[in-house]
Design a protein around this motif. Structure first.
Motif, mmCIF file in Angstrom:
data_model
loop_
_atom_site.group_PDB
_atom_site.id
_atom_site.type_symbol
_atom_site.label_atom_id
_atom_site.label_comp_id
_atom_site.label_asym_id
_atom_site.label_seq_id
_atom_site.Cartn_x
_atom_site.Cartn_y
_atom_site.Cartn_z
ATOM 1 N N ARG A 151 0.728 -1.377 0.022
ATOM 2 C CA ARG A 151 -0.011 -0.065 -0.012
ATOM 3 C C ARG A 151 0.513 1.255 0.143
ATOM 4 N N ALA A 152 2.102 1.058 -0.328
ATOM 5 C CA ALA A 152 3.095 2.421 -0.630
ATOM 6 C C ALA A 152 2.900 2.911 0.885
ATOM 7 N N HIS A 153 2.908 2.324 2.193
ATOM 8 C CA HIS A 153 2.579 3.133 3.309
ATOM 9 C C HIS A 153 3.917 3.752 3.927
ATOM 10 N N ARG A 154 5.144 3.138 3.408
ATOM 11 C CA ARG A 154 6.200 3.794 4.142
ATOM 12 C C ARG A 154 7.109 3.617 2.889
ATOM 13 N N PRO A 155 6.931 4.906 2.125
ATOM 14 C CA PRO A 155 7.741 4.931 0.907
ATOM 15 C C PRO A 155 9.181 5.145 1.055
ATOM 16 N N VAL A 156 9.624 6.054 2.027
ATOM 17 C CA VAL A 156 10.954 6.185 2.178
ATOM 18 C C VAL A 156 12.083 5.091 2.444
ATOM 19 N N LEU A 157 11.349 4.240 3.650
ATOM 20 C CA LEU A 157 11.861 2.929 3.978
ATOM 21 C C LEU A 157 11.766 1.835 2.749
ATOM 22 N N ALA A 158 10.590 1.957 2.172
ATOM 23 C CA ALA A 158 10.632 1.115 0.895
ATOM 24 C C ALA A 158 11.761 1.058 -0.085
ATOM 25 N N GLY A 159 12.039 2.410 -0.350
ATOM 26 C CA GLY A 159 13.141 2.931 -1.277
ATOM 27 C C GLY A 159 14.411 2.455 -0.908
ATOM 28 N N LEU A 160 14.625 2.689 0.574
ATOM 29 C CA LEU A 160 15.843 2.464 1.074
ATOM 30 C C LEU A 160 16.150 0.802 0.887
ATOM 31 N N PHE A 161 15.240 0.196 1.487
ATOM 32 C CA PHE A 161 15.659 -1.386 1.406
ATOM 33 C C PHE A 161 15.552 -2.044 0.062
ATOM 34 N N TYR A 162 14.718 -1.173 -1.037
ATOM 35 C CA TYR A 162 14.818 -1.495 -2.234
ATOM 36 C C TYR A 162 16.025 -1.330 -2.715
ATOM 37 N N SER A 163 16.812 -0.135 -2.703
ATOM 38 C CA SER A 163 17.951 -0.071 -3.050
ATOM 39 C C SER A 163 19.171 -1.056 -2.558
ATOM 40 N N MET A 164 19.094 -1.391 -1.314
ATOM 41 C CA MET A 164 19.881 -2.253 -0.662
ATOM 42 C C MET A 164 19.850 -3.846 -1.385
ATOM 43 N N ALA A 165 18.403 -4.178 -1.503
ATOM 44 C CA ALA A 165 18.175 -5.335 -2.223
ATOM 45 C C ALA A 165 18.745 -5.283 -3.730
ATOM 46 N N THR A 166 18.457 -4.259 -4.306
ATOM 47 C CA THR A 166 19.120 -4.038 -5.807
ATOM 48 C C THR A 166 20.656 -4.200 -6.034
ATOM 49 N N LEU A 167 21.269 -3.528 -4.778
ATOM 50 C CA LEU A 167 22.693 -3.418 -4.866
ATOM 51 C C LEU A 167 23.289 -4.760 -4.251
ATOM 52 N N THR A 168 22.517 -5.776 -3.773
ATOM 53 C CA THR A 168 22.815 -7.072 -3.585
ATOM 54 C C THR A 168 22.650 -8.023 -4.625
ATOM 55 N N PHE A 178 9.833 7.443 -2.198
ATOM 56 C CA PHE A 178 10.490 6.238 -2.605
ATOM 57 C C PHE A 178 11.838 6.454 -3.261
ATOM 58 N N ALA A 179 11.912 7.224 -4.161
ATOM 59 C CA ALA A 179 13.087 7.901 -5.094
ATOM 60 C C ALA A 179 13.937 8.473 -3.993
ATOM 61 N N LEU A 180 13.433 9.372 -3.049
ATOM 62 C CA LEU A 180 14.444 9.765 -2.138
ATOM 63 C C LEU A 180 15.186 8.549 -1.369
ATOM 64 N N GLY A 181 14.376 7.913 -0.773
ATOM 65 C CA GLY A 181 15.056 6.758 0.050
ATOM 66 C C GLY A 181 15.985 5.717 -0.894
ATOM 67 N N ALA A 182 15.728 5.658 -2.092
ATOM 68 C CA ALA A 182 16.532 4.836 -2.729
ATOM 69 C C ALA A 182 17.742 5.569 -3.245
ATOM 70 N N ALA A 183 17.843 7.046 -3.251
ATOM 71 C CA ALA A 183 18.787 7.861 -4.123
ATOM 72 C C ALA A 183 20.107 7.811 -3.462
ATOM 73 N N PRO A 184 20.340 7.741 -2.083
ATOM 74 C CA PRO A 184 21.802 7.880 -1.496
ATOM 75 C C PRO A 184 22.701 6.612 -2.032
ATOM 76 N N LEU A 185 22.207 5.423 -1.854
ATOM 77 C CA LEU A 185 22.952 4.220 -2.239
ATOM 78 C C LEU A 185 22.903 3.973 -3.664
ATOM 79 N N ALA A 186 22.066 4.266 -4.384
ATOM 80 C CA ALA A 186 21.850 4.157 -5.867
ATOM 81 C C ALA A 186 22.966 5.219 -6.353
ATOM 82 N N GLY A 187 23.183 6.344 -5.807
ATOM 83 C CA GLY A 187 23.997 7.508 -6.394
ATOM 84 C C GLY A 187 25.564 7.023 -6.226
ATOM 85 N N LEU A 188 25.766 6.545 -4.961
ATOM 86 C CA LEU A 188 27.217 5.864 -4.414
ATOM 87 C C LEU A 188 27.547 4.732 -5.276
ATOM 88 N N ALA A 189 26.520 3.906 -5.656
ATOM 89 C CA ALA A 189 26.705 2.562 -6.507
ATOM 90 C C ALA A 189 27.270 3.049 -7.998
#
Length: 505
Positions: A264-281, A324-335
């Motif tokens: 339900r997209a209820h926690r978009p920032v956390l979802a984006g953060l864990f999404y970036s972690m998963a993708t970079l794994t 969501f993009a805001l949560g994913a951006a830091p790790l995605a940018g570093l990678a």
């Protein structure tokens, strides 16, 4: 001035009547917030409103709570809330560690992430070639005419060596490598992460049950978590260490965290953060972002109407996607910056630069992804069967793959669900977009027991079973579960991978 009780008492003549102050008992139990609905601090009268004599008694008397007692009470409260997760973690850890056997006590033969983490600690972005444990699946970059190319022939002193996989597992290992250096045990670390993934999958199921998305009892959710642990390819992957399997297992754990926050997209920032972690794994999990997009744009039940209405009501969905993009951006940018430095491309993780690898011929001819690879990947995923020899009597497996109909027999019931609730199509579409890249990939996953790339979307497949309406007590379902456990037990015992090959176990 007299104190008034902040909690009304049953049977009192008047809720506002003054309450007599009694002497504190030698041991005052701390009330549980779960049972009373208020915190211990809220049950006490504010010191500022009490008489000086009472304040002194509360400050120096035996009724005061020490920091240690407060921490212990908080720990008990936490355990009471998550005791099932804790027990699942401990049970899974014990079983996985037992099956890991002698591997559990030593580093695997493919500890790539440890070497990456140690290189960072030494202040370098490449890996020191003088300490590499082997040359299996390392990326080697050579600059020729100002252009970065794959190393060919004998290594040169100017070559740069890198881990040819997404680097987030090395990030998680970093503090432990700082303590143990190159000797850190990636096998036992993988077992711990595997046990944690089982607990996280149960936590996800419990959350979905509480939210009304899954109609399963607590015992059924426990059973599904144990099926993930011991009735899928997760079993043999979690006991090995090694760069390939460590990433798969960690990807499952991060998928559980991502999916819980994406519903339900209820926690978009956390979802984006864990999404970036998963993708970079695991890079195929990049496509799992579709799940959040669907939950943000058209959560249902009338998805077509919601999509048509986006033209006039786009702001709430745009806000969720932006967060969501805001949560994913830091790790995605570093990678992206790290990949650009290493390989000259922000989306390149190193497989195009594998040194002296058997897959280089195919990569040079077709690239990393091509229709030419589809047939052999479909065979590895669905058509490979065990090898049976009668003289002598032996049961073997193909290291290229084994049909999912044996390693995950519950797959059959997903084709004929009894119910199709709200999450049915979002989960199926997520499975499809995560599975398709692996089917067009240049590698089947060799060496492996079963089609290990399917672990990227196995949590979503089990969620589809959870919402599909089939009872776990159904005879056919029970038979499928037993078959899956037996086959994956065989895989955990019989599979001999790179570690055994190198060490001749």
């Amino acid at each position: 001035m007299s104190r008034k009780s902040k909690r009304p008492k049953k049977g009192s003549a008047s809720e506002g009547a003054p309450a007599p102050v009694s002497a504190p008992s030698p041991v005052e139990p701390v009330a549980s917030p779960a049972s009373s609905g208020v915190t211990p601090s809220a049950e006490r009268t504010s010191p500022a409103s009490a008489p000086a004599s009472d304040r002194q008694a509360e400050q120096g008397g035996p009724a005061s709570v020490s920091p240690g007692e407060g921490a212990w009470a908080a720990a008990r409260l936490w355990f009471s809330a998550y005791r099932v997760e804790v027990v699942l973690f401990l049970v899974s850890f014990a079983v996985l560690a037992s099956f890991s056997s002698q591997r559990f006590l030593r580093q695997s033969a493919a500890p790539h992430f440890i070497y990456q983490a140690q290189a960072w600690l030494e202040g370098r972005l490449d890996v020191d070639p003088e300490v590499l444990p082997n040359l299996e699946d390392w990326a080697c970059v050579r600059v020729v005419g100002g252009e970065k190319v794959r190393c060919e022939g004998r290594p040169l002193p100017t070559d740069r060596w890198y881990v040819s996989f997404p680097s987030f597992p090395a990030v998680l290992m970093l503090p432990f490598v700082a303590l143990h250096g190159y000797q850190f045990n990636d096998t036992s670390f993988g077992v711990i992460v595997g046990a944690l993934a089982v607990a996280l999958f149960y936590s996800l199921l419990r959350f979905l049950s509480k939210d009304g998305e899954v109609e399963r009892s607590r015992n059924e959710n426990i059973a599904l978590a144990l099926i993930l642990a011991f009735g899928t390819l997760f079993f043999y992957c979690a006991i090995r260490g090694e760069v390939w399997f460590s990433a798969e297992v960690m990807g499952v754990a991060l998928t559980c965290l991502y999916a819980r926050n994406a519903v339900r997209a209820h926690r978009p920032v956390l979802a984006g953060l864990f999404y970036s972690m998963a993708t970079l794994t695991r890079t195929p999990l990049l496509f799992a972002g579709l799940f959040f997009v669907l939950e943000a744009l058209c959560p249902g039940p009338d998805r077509l109407a919601q999509l048509r209405g986006l033209a006039s009501h786009w702001k709430p969905a745009a806000r969720k996607l932006g967060l969501f993009a805001l949560g994913a951006a830091p790790l995605a940018g570093l990678a992206a910056a790290y990949n650009l430095y290493r390989f000259g491309k922000p989306g390149e993780f190193g497989h195009a630069y594998l040194y002296n690898n058997r897959v280089n011929i195919d990569i040079d001819r077709y690239g990393l992804f091509d229709l030419a690879y589809l047939q052999r990947n479909l065979e590895a995923a669905f058509l490979k069967l065990p090898r049976i020899s009668l003289r002598p009597l032996e049961l073997g497996y193909d290291p290229h793959g084994l049909t999912l109909l044996l390693t995950l027999p519950l797959l059959v019931f997903l084709v004929f669900p009894k119910t199709r609730p709200r999450l049915h199509w979002p989960l199926w579409l997520t499975v499809a977009v995560c599975a398709l890249p692996g089917l067009f990939y240049q590698n089947t996953g060799y060496m492996q027991f079963g089609f290990r790339f399917s672990l990227d979307y196995t949590p979503y497949l089990l969620l589809l079973f959870a919402i599909g309406g089939w009872a776990l007590r159904h005879r056919l379902v029970m038979a499928a579960v037993v078959l899956g456990v037996l086959v994956n037990f065989w895989g955990a015992v019989a599979f001999r991978g790179y570690t055994e090959y190198v060490r001749n176990w």
